[in-house]
Design a protein around this motif. Structure first.
Motif, PDB file in Angstrom:
ATOM      1  N   CYS A  73     -55.467  54.702 128.730  1.00 20.94           N
ATOM      2  CA  CYS A  73     -56.259  54.414 129.920  1.00 20.94           C
ATOM      3  C   CYS A  73     -57.638  53.878 129.522  1.00 20.94           C
ATOM      4  O   CYS A  73     -58.125  52.895 130.105  1.00 20.94           O
ATOM      5  CB  CYS A  73     -56.399  55.673 130.775  1.00 20.94           C
ATOM      6  N   ALA A  74     -58.264  54.498 128.535  1.00 18.06           N
ATOM      7  CA  ALA A  74     -59.578  54.034 128.082  1.00 18.06           C
ATOM      8  C   ALA A  74     -59.516  52.595 127.591  1.00 18.06           C
ATOM      9  O   ALA A  74     -60.389  51.778 127.904  1.00 18.06           O
ATOM     10  CB  ALA A  74     -60.106  54.957 126.985  1.00 18.06           C
ATOM     11  N   GLU A  75     -58.459  52.275 126.852  1.00 14.96           N
ATOM     12  CA  GLU A  75     -58.304  50.912 126.323  1.00 14.96           C
ATOM     13  C   GLU A  75     -58.099  49.893 127.447  1.00 14.96           C
ATOM     14  O   GLU A  75     -58.732  48.830 127.466  1.00 14.96           O
ATOM     15  CB  GLU A  75     -57.121  50.875 125.353  1.00 14.96           C
ATOM     16  N   ILE A  76     -57.239  50.219 128.388  1.00 14.18           N
ATOM     17  CA  ILE A  76     -56.979  49.298 129.499  1.00 14.18           C
ATOM     18  C   ILE A  76     -58.213  49.158 130.385  1.00 14.18           C
ATOM     19  O   ILE A  76     -58.539  48.055 130.828  1.00 14.18           O
ATOM     20  CB  ILE A  76     -55.743  49.758 130.308  1.00 14.18           C
ATOM     21  N   ALA A  96     -66.951  51.174 137.368  1.00 11.29           N
ATOM     22  CA  ALA A  96     -65.906  52.193 137.496  1.00 11.29           C
ATOM     23  C   ALA A  96     -65.010  52.223 136.260  1.00 11.29           C
ATOM     24  O   ALA A  96     -64.660  53.293 135.763  1.00 11.29           O
ATOM     25  CB  ALA A  96     -65.069  51.940 138.749  1.00 11.29           C
ATOM     26  N   CYS A  97     -64.652  51.043 135.753  1.00 13.22           N
ATOM     27  CA  CYS A  97     -63.804  50.965 134.557  1.00 13.22           C
ATOM     28  C   CYS A  97     -64.510  51.541 133.337  1.00 13.22           C
ATOM     29  O   CYS A  97     -63.897  52.275 132.554  1.00 13.22           O
ATOM     30  CB  CYS A  97     -63.396  49.521 134.285  1.00 13.22           C
ATOM     31  N   ARG A  98     -65.773  51.229 133.165  1.00 12.18           N
ATOM     32  CA  ARG A  98     -66.507  51.734 131.994  1.00 12.18           C
ATOM     33  C   ARG A  98     -66.717  53.243 132.078  1.00 12.18           C
ATOM     34  O   ARG A  98     -66.599  53.943 131.066  1.00 12.18           O
ATOM     35  CB  ARG A  98     -67.822  50.980 131.842  1.00 12.18           C
ATOM     36  N   ASP A  99     -67.009  53.757 133.269  1.00 16.31           N
ATOM     37  CA  ASP A  99     -67.155  55.204 133.433  1.00 16.31           C
ATOM     38  C   ASP A  99     -65.839  55.914 133.133  1.00 16.31           C
ATOM     39  O   ASP A  99     -65.814  56.945 132.451  1.00 16.31           O
ATOM     40  CB  ASP A  99     -67.595  55.544 134.861  1.00 16.31           C
ATOM     41  N   CYS A 100     -64.750  55.354 133.632  1.00 17.46           N
ATOM     42  CA  CYS A 100     -63.436  55.949 133.406  1.00 17.46           C
ATOM     43  C   CYS A 100     -63.068  55.903 131.920  1.00 17.46           C
ATOM     44  O   CYS A 100     -62.561  56.882 131.375  1.00 17.46           O
ATOM     45  CB  CYS A 100     -62.387  55.230 134.246  1.00 17.46           C
ATOM     46  N   ALA A 101     -63.333  54.778 131.277  1.00 13.21           N
ATOM     47  CA  ALA A 101     -63.023  54.655 129.850  1.00 13.21           C
ATOM     48  C   ALA A 101     -63.770  55.707 129.040  1.00 13.21           C
ATOM     49  O   ALA A 101     -63.191  56.350 128.154  1.00 13.21           O
ATOM     50  CB  ALA A 101     -63.372  53.251 129.356  1.00 13.21           C
ATOM     51  N   GLU A 102     -65.027  55.912 129.365  1.00 17.84           N
ATOM     52  CA  GLU A 102     -65.829  56.908 128.637  1.00 17.84           C
ATOM     53  C   GLU A 102     -65.270  58.314 128.849  1.00 17.84           C
ATOM     54  O   GLU A 102     -65.104  59.076 127.892  1.00 17.84           O
ATOM     55  CB  GLU A 102     -67.282  56.835 129.109  1.00 17.84           C
ATOM     56  N   SER A 103     -64.955  58.657 130.081  1.00 14.60           N
ATOM     57  CA  SER A 103     -64.384  59.982 130.371  1.00 14.60           C
ATOM     58  C   SER A 103     -63.035  60.167 129.688  1.00 14.60           C
ATOM     59  O   SER A 103     -62.755  61.235 129.132  1.00 14.60           O
ATOM     60  CB  SER A 103     -64.198  60.161 131.882  1.00 14.60           C
ATOM     61  N   CYS A 104     -62.213  59.132 129.740  1.00 14.94           N
ATOM     62  CA  CYS A 104     -60.881  59.244 129.131  1.00 14.94           C
ATOM     63  C   CYS A 104     -60.935  59.360 127.614  1.00 14.94           C
ATOM     64  O   CYS A 104     -60.118  60.069 127.027  1.00 14.94           O
ATOM     65  CB  CYS A 104     -60.010  58.047 129.559  1.00 14.94           C
ATOM     66  N   ARG A 105     -61.887  58.679 126.997  1.00  9.82           N
ATOM     67  CA  ARG A 105     -62.030  58.842 125.533  1.00  9.82           C
ATOM     68  C   ARG A 105     -62.330  60.305 125.180  1.00  9.82           C
ATOM     69  O   ARG A 105     -61.817  60.833 124.199  1.00  9.82           O
ATOM     70  CB  ARG A 105     -63.124  57.920 125.003  1.00  9.82           C
ATOM     71  N   LYS A 106     -63.141  60.960 125.993  1.00 11.04           N
ATOM     72  CA  LYS A 106     -63.452  62.387 125.757  1.00 11.04           C
ATOM     73  C   LYS A 106     -62.200  63.247 125.892  1.00 11.04           C
ATOM     74  O   LYS A 106     -61.986  64.165 125.114  1.00 11.04           O
ATOM     75  CB  LYS A 106     -64.527  62.850 126.735  1.00 11.04           C
ATOM     76  N   MET A 107     -61.379  62.945 126.902  1.00  7.76           N
ATOM     77  CA  MET A 107     -60.155  63.729 127.120  1.00  7.76           C
ATOM     78  C   MET A 107     -59.108  63.449 126.047  1.00  7.76           C
ATOM     79  O   MET A 107     -58.290  64.316 125.736  1.00  7.76           O
ATOM     80  CB  MET A 107     -59.561  63.424 128.499  1.00  7.76           C
ATOM     81  N   ALA A 108     -59.114  62.262 125.487  1.00  2.00           N
ATOM     82  CA  ALA A 108     -58.131  61.888 124.464  1.00  2.00           C
ATOM     83  C   ALA A 108     -58.463  62.526 123.115  1.00  2.00           C
ATOM     84  O   ALA A 108     -57.581  62.730 122.300  1.00  2.00           O
ATOM     85  CB  ALA A 108     -58.054  60.375 124.323  1.00  2.00           C
ATOM     86  N   GLY A 109     -59.738  62.824 122.912  1.00  2.00           N
ATOM     87  CA  GLY A 109     -60.216  63.308 121.609  1.00  2.00           C
ATOM     88  C   GLY A 109     -59.770  64.693 121.236  1.00  2.00           C
ATOM     89  O   GLY A 109     -59.137  65.448 121.851  1.00  2.00           O
TER      90      GLY A 109
END
Length: 109
Positions: A73-76, A96-109
């Motif tokens: 999701c972060a990549e897309i 919205a996309c950049r905020d989501c990417a940042e949040s998703c990177r945290k969840m993926a880690g």
């Protein structure tokens, strides 16, 4: 199920990105035409919208598999933000996309 504040923030960011990308692809972009309405741009926005919805869904389910989808999701979302920035007049979607990417990177880690 209890979700952490970081996970709840990610769910909120994903659902916001889902809504904004879907809305802008189906109205704003089609109305503007040109680069905004080219198939590759619309397909990317719809893919972004769907992966955001799916990532939020997996987090709401409480499955650890959300990490894999959040990474994608972060990549897309980053790809979508870049493309929306390129075509212009899409600041809400880019944010919205950049905020989501940042949040998703945290969840993926």
């Amino acid at each position: 199920m209890h979700t952490s504040s970081a996970m709840q923030a990610c769910i909120d960011d994903c659902l916001r990105c889902y809504r904004i990308c879907l809305d802008m692809a189906s109205s704003h972009c089609l109305e503007l035409g040109g680069e905004h309405a080219k198939p590759a741009h619309i397909q990317l926005m719809l893919a972004c919208s769907e992966v955001c919805r799916s990532a939020a869904h997996l987090m709401l389910l409480g499955t650890p598999h959300h990490r894999h989808l959040c990474a994608e999701c972060a990549e897309i979302c980053e790809d979508c933000a870049r493309d929306c920035e390129r075509v212009g007049q899409m600041e809400d979607c880019v944010r919205a996309c950049r905020d989501c990417a940042e949040s998703c990177r945290k969840m993926a880690g």
